[in-house]
Write an enzyme that holds these catalytic residues in place. Sequence first.
Site, short mmCIF file in Angstrom:
data_model
loop_
_atom_site.label_atom_id
_atom_site.label_comp_id
_atom_site.label_asym_id
_atom_site.label_seq_id
_atom_site.Cartn_x
_atom_site.Cartn_y
_atom_site.Cartn_z
CG HIS A 168 -33.07 -40.90 -4.02
ND1 HIS A 168 -32.32 -39.86 -4.52
CD2 HIS A 168 -32.31 -41.45 -3.05
CE1 HIS A 168 -31.17 -39.81 -3.90
NE2 HIS A 168 -31.14 -40.75 -2.99
C1 T46 Z 1 -28.17 -40.72 -1.72
C2 T46 Z 1 -27.84 -39.29 -1.57
C3 T46 Z 1 -27.48 -38.90 -0.18
C4 T46 Z 1 -23.56 -43.00 -10.10
O1 T46 Z 1 -23.38 -43.23 -11.31
N1 T46 Z 1 -22.85 -43.67 -9.14
C5 T46 Z 1 -23.01 -43.44 -7.80
O2 T46 Z 1 -22.34 -44.08 -6.98
C6 T46 Z 1 -24.00 -42.47 -7.39
C7 T46 Z 1 -24.22 -42.21 -5.91
C8 T46 Z 1 -24.70 -41.81 -8.35
N2 T46 Z 1 -24.49 -42.06 -9.68
C9 T46 Z 1 -25.24 -41.30 -10.69
C10 T46 Z 1 -26.76 -41.48 -10.69
C11 T46 Z 1 -27.23 -40.16 -11.25
O3 T46 Z 1 -27.19 -40.23 -12.67
O4 T46 Z 1 -25.03 -39.90 -10.42
C12 T46 Z 1 -26.17 -39.16 -10.80
C13 T46 Z 1 -26.63 -38.28 -9.64
O5 T46 Z 1 -27.17 -39.12 -8.61
P1 T46 Z 1 -28.45 -38.71 -7.76
O6 T46 Z 1 -29.35 -37.86 -8.56
O7 T46 Z 1 -29.02 -39.96 -7.16
O8 T46 Z 1 -27.77 -37.81 -6.61
P2 T46 Z 1 -28.39 -37.32 -5.24
O9 T46 Z 1 -27.49 -36.29 -4.72
O10 T46 Z 1 -29.83 -36.97 -5.38
O11 T46 Z 1 -28.33 -38.64 -4.28
C14 T46 Z 1 -27.09 -39.15 -3.86
C15 T46 Z 1 -27.08 -40.68 -3.99
O12 T46 Z 1 -27.40 -41.07 -5.34
C16 T46 Z 1 -28.05 -41.36 -3.06
O13 T46 Z 1 -27.68 -42.71 -2.94
O14 T46 Z 1 -28.68 -41.35 -0.82
O15 T46 Z 1 -26.85 -38.82 -2.49
#
Ligand code: T46
Length: 138
Positions: free
Chosen positions: A50
């Site tokens: 993303h």
């Molecule tokens: C990034 C990389 C390095 C929340 O509800 N609150 C939060 O503060 C965050 C960060 C995520 N979420 C939820 C959104 C999704 O439903 O947690 C779930 C997993 O998030 P995501 O799939 O975006 O996770 P990563 O590891 O792919 O990405 C994360 C961060 O989201 C992103 O900002 O830059 O780590």
Amino acid sequence: MQYSLITIKSIKSEANGTLSFFESNTDIPFDVKRVYYISGVLNGGHRGAHAHKTLRQFLFCPYGAVEVILNDSKCSESIHLSSPSTGLLLEPGLWRDMLWHEDNSVLCVAASEYYDEKDYIRSFEEYLQYIENTAEDN
Ligand code: T46
């Protein structure tokens, strides 16, 4: 590409390890509104895929080894985070993937804004379109 590596200040004790620290607007160039971290990922695990429209972030890996692969729509670069005293400052508009190189490596993020799903672009096609539109607007 809009990123930089920052050395995190660290104080080493002869007997009992190292304490590392950074402060908003002194060591990193924004106010930290949110901190999150990713744990429990095994070697070979992959997250990310993303970009953020406005969020600024400071990523660091205090334990283990995580590769961050960045793409700015023109080229791709790979950054290895494996030291508690190195952090990666990411400006908005970069597509990123994270690849785990050791079991249970911990990836921590200090972020400039509260969580907002609308700030994410989660399709690479949409990302390329977004970058093109942004370039046209400027
Ligand atoms: C990034 C990389 C390095 C929340 O509800 N609150 C939060 O503060 C965050 C960060 C995520 N979420 C939820 C959104 C999704 O439903 O947690 C779930 C997993 O998030 P995501 O799939 O975006 O996770 P990563 O590891 O792919 O990405 C994360 C961060 O989201 C992103 O900002 O830059 O780590």
